[in-house]
Design a protein around this motif. Structure first.
Motif, PDB file in Angstrom:
ATOM      1  N   THR A  40       0.855  -1.182   0.000  1.00  0.00           N
ATOM      2  CA  THR A  40       0.000   0.000   0.000  1.00  0.00           C
ATOM      3  C   THR A  40       0.890   1.231   0.000  1.00  0.00           C
ATOM      4  O   THR A  40       1.918   1.267   0.670  1.00  0.00           O
ATOM      5  N   ILE A  41       0.495   2.226  -0.801  1.00  0.00           N
ATOM      6  CA  ILE A  41       1.216   3.491  -0.801  1.00  0.00           C
ATOM      7  C   ILE A  41       0.194   4.619  -0.860  1.00  0.00           C
ATOM      8  O   ILE A  41      -0.890   4.446  -1.422  1.00  0.00           O
ATOM      9  N   PRO A  42       0.541   5.772  -0.284  1.00  0.00           N
ATOM     10  CA  PRO A  42      -0.371   6.906  -0.394  1.00  0.00           C
ATOM     11  C   PRO A  42      -0.382   7.455  -1.817  1.00  0.00           C
ATOM     12  O   PRO A  42       0.586   7.305  -2.570  1.00  0.00           O
ATOM     13  N   LEU A  43      -1.459   8.092  -2.191  1.00  0.00           N
ATOM     14  CA  LEU A  43      -1.608   8.668  -3.518  1.00  0.00           C
ATOM     15  C   LEU A  43      -0.466   9.635  -3.834  1.00  0.00           C
ATOM     16  O   LEU A  43       0.046   9.646  -4.951  1.00  0.00           O
ATOM     17  N   GLU A  44      -0.051  10.417  -2.847  1.00  0.00           N
ATOM     18  CA  GLU A  44       1.025  11.392  -3.066  1.00  0.00           C
ATOM     19  C   GLU A  44       2.313  10.710  -3.524  1.00  0.00           C
ATOM     20  O   GLU A  44       3.014  11.199  -4.400  1.00  0.00           O
ATOM     21  N   THR A  45       2.633   9.553  -2.928  1.00  0.00           N
ATOM     22  CA  THR A  45       3.832   8.801  -3.305  1.00  0.00           C
ATOM     23  C   THR A  45       3.690   8.278  -4.731  1.00  0.00           C
ATOM     24  O   THR A  45       4.629   8.343  -5.531  1.00  0.00           O
ATOM     25  N   LEU A  46       2.508   7.781  -5.050  1.00  0.00           N
ATOM     26  CA  LEU A  46       2.258   7.294  -6.402  1.00  0.00           C
ATOM     27  C   LEU A  46       2.514   8.397  -7.415  1.00  0.00           C
ATOM     28  O   LEU A  46       3.176   8.182  -8.435  1.00  0.00           O
ATOM     29  N   MET A  47       1.994   9.584  -7.132  1.00  0.00           N
ATOM     30  CA  MET A  47       2.138  10.709  -8.061  1.00  0.00           C
ATOM     31  C   MET A  47       3.594  11.114  -8.242  1.00  0.00           C
ATOM     32  O   MET A  47       3.994  11.509  -9.336  1.00  0.00           O
ATOM     33  N   LYS A  48       4.403  11.030  -7.196  1.00  0.00           N
ATOM     34  CA  LYS A  48       5.806  11.454  -7.270  1.00  0.00           C
ATOM     35  C   LYS A  48       6.725  10.376  -7.844  1.00  0.00           C
ATOM     36  O   LYS A  48       7.621  10.675  -8.622  1.00  0.00           O
ATOM     37  N   GLU A  49       6.520   9.125  -7.451  1.00  0.00           N
ATOM     38  CA  GLU A  49       7.498   8.080  -7.739  1.00  0.00           C
ATOM     39  C   GLU A  49       7.137   7.135  -8.884  1.00  0.00           C
ATOM     40  O   GLU A  49       7.962   6.329  -9.299  1.00  0.00           O
ATOM     41  N   TYR A  50       5.917   7.226  -9.390  1.00  0.00           N
ATOM     42  CA  TYR A  50       5.480   6.290 -10.433  1.00  0.00           C
ATOM     43  C   TYR A  50       4.911   7.039 -11.627  1.00  0.00           C
ATOM     44  O   TYR A  50       4.490   8.183 -11.522  1.00  0.00           O
ATOM     45  N   GLU A  51       4.907   6.351 -12.778  1.00  0.00           N
ATOM     46  CA  GLU A  51       4.259   6.877 -13.973  1.00  0.00           C
ATOM     47  C   GLU A  51       3.424   5.766 -14.592  1.00  0.00           C
ATOM     48  O   GLU A  51       3.737   4.585 -14.450  1.00  0.00           O
ATOM     49  N   VAL A  52       2.369   6.139 -15.267  1.00  0.00           N
ATOM     50  CA  VAL A  52       1.507   5.157 -15.919  1.00  0.00           C
ATOM     51  C   VAL A  52       2.229   4.613 -17.143  1.00  0.00           C
ATOM     52  O   VAL A  52       2.878   5.362 -17.876  1.00  0.00           O
ATOM     53  N   ALA A  53       2.125   3.315 -17.343  1.00  0.00           N
ATOM     54  CA  ALA A  53       2.696   2.666 -18.526  1.00  0.00           C
ATOM     55  C   ALA A  53       1.530   2.294 -19.443  1.00  0.00           C
ATOM     56  O   ALA A  53       1.091   1.149 -19.465  1.00  0.00           O
ATOM     57  N   PRO A  54       0.965   3.279 -20.197  1.00  0.00           N
ATOM     58  CA  PRO A  54      -0.250   3.024 -20.961  1.00  0.00           C
ATOM     59  C   PRO A  54      -0.117   1.926 -22.002  1.00  0.00           C
ATOM     60  O   PRO A  54      -1.067   1.217 -22.283  1.00  0.00           O
ATOM     61  N   GLU A  55       1.091   1.758 -22.557  1.00  0.00           N
ATOM     62  CA  GLU A  55       1.268   0.725 -23.572  1.00  0.00           C
ATOM     63  C   GLU A  55       1.123  -0.680 -22.999  1.00  0.00           C
ATOM     64  O   GLU A  55       0.924  -1.638 -23.731  1.00  0.00           O
ATOM     65  N   LEU A  56       1.188  -0.813 -21.676  1.00  0.00           N
ATOM     66  CA  LEU A  56       1.057  -2.121 -21.035  1.00  0.00           C
ATOM     67  C   LEU A  56      -0.255  -2.273 -20.275  1.00  0.00           C
ATOM     68  O   LEU A  56      -0.562  -3.338 -19.771  1.00  0.00           O
ATOM     69  N   SER A  57      -1.024  -1.212 -20.156  1.00  0.00           N
ATOM     70  CA  SER A  57      -2.266  -1.255 -19.396  1.00  0.00           C
ATOM     71  C   SER A  57      -3.358  -1.939 -20.196  1.00  0.00           C
ATOM     72  O   SER A  57      -3.390  -1.877 -21.410  1.00  0.00           O
ATOM     73  N   THR A  58      -4.278  -2.573 -19.475  1.00  0.00           N
ATOM     74  CA  THR A  58      -5.402  -3.234 -20.141  1.00  0.00           C
ATOM     75  C   THR A  58      -6.688  -2.447 -19.959  1.00  0.00           C
ATOM     76  O   THR A  58      -7.757  -2.944 -20.225  1.00  0.00           O
ATOM     77  N   VAL A  59      -6.571  -1.212 -19.492  1.00  0.00           N
ATOM     78  CA  VAL A  59      -7.746  -0.359 -19.389  1.00  0.00           C
ATOM     79  C   VAL A  59      -8.114   0.081 -20.796  1.00  0.00           C
ATOM     80  O   VAL A  59      -7.271   0.546 -21.554  1.00  0.00           O
ATOM     81  N   SER A  60      -9.361  -0.090 -21.162  1.00  0.00           N
ATOM     82  CA  SER A  60      -9.791   0.219 -22.521  1.00  0.00           C
ATOM     83  C   SER A  60      -9.785   1.722 -22.768  1.00  0.00           C
ATOM     84  O   SER A  60     -10.262   2.497 -21.961  1.00  0.00           O
ATOM     85  N   THR A  61      -9.220   2.098 -23.894  1.00  0.00           N
ATOM     86  CA  THR A  61      -9.259   3.499 -24.303  1.00  0.00           C
ATOM     87  C   THR A  61     -10.135   3.643 -25.542  1.00  0.00           C
ATOM     88  O   THR A  61     -10.082   4.648 -26.224  1.00  0.00           O
TER      89      THR A  61
END
Length: 190
Positions: A40-61
């Motif tokens: 588990t991580i707080p949203l703030e940490t996610l925003m600072k330390e991670y980036e979305v990898a859209p080419e690997l995501s399975t969320v439909s666009t």
């Protein structure tokens, strides 16, 4: 599932779920690592330390009719016509979209219109039969099975809700013989 990448290490993780605590006004993200471990991580940490990898995501666009914006091209099934139009977000368009009359492509509109026409023809074959308590709710219906030569067959009422009911097996078979193309269009296999 959304894939995210740690900016520092390059590790890929899945956003497994999120939790919002409205009282503390805090959002917690549950990350699933490649080894199956969940952190588990707080949203703030996610925003600072991670980036979305859209080419690997399975969320439909993929765009749907619900994503139409003013000026977008769309198609309407209007009676027996397919009409090209621009989305203006008017009350009438919103109502027609809600009942499935507005779609994104001409091909989709033509399929929808063909299915409606096929249904009208096939409903005539049912001779207005409606299952009822009087006939123990029994009926016959047509279904598609790709293992069969023509793909169409008849069965009694075993969990085929929403299908067109026939009083007898003979009526259903006669409908298949008279309108095989319409059945395939109605059942979505042609």
């Amino acid at each position: 599932m959304t894939k995210i990448k740690n900016k520092a290490t390059g590790e890929l993780c899945d956003v497994d779920s999120t939790y919002a605590d409205r009282i503390k006004q805090k959002v917690t993200i549950y990350l699933k690592h490649g080894n199956g471990k969940i952190d588990t991580i707080p949203l703030e940490t996610l925003m600072k330390e991670y980036e979305v990898a859209p080419e690997l995501s399975t969320v439909s666009t993929t765009k749907t009719v619900d994503d139409l914006e003013v000026g977008d091209e769309c198609y309407e099934v209007c009676g027996s016509l397919v009409m090209k139009m621009r989305w203006i977000d008017g009350a009438g368009q919103i109502e027609r979209r809600a009942v499935g009359d507005i779609v994104l492509t001409k091909e989709e509109a033509e399929r929808k219109l063909a299915r409606r026409k096929a249904k009208v023809i096939l409903e005539r074959d049912t001779k207005q039969f409606k299952p009822s308590k009087k006939n123990n709710w029994e009926y016959w219906t047509v279904y598609f099975d790709p293992r069969l030569n023509e793909g169409l067959d008849v069965t009694s009422n075993f969990g085929f809700d929403g299908t067109l009911p026939f009083a007898t097996r003979e009526d259903a078979e006669a409908s298949i013989k008279a309108h095989p193309k319409e059945w395939k269009i109605y059942l979505g296999v042609e």
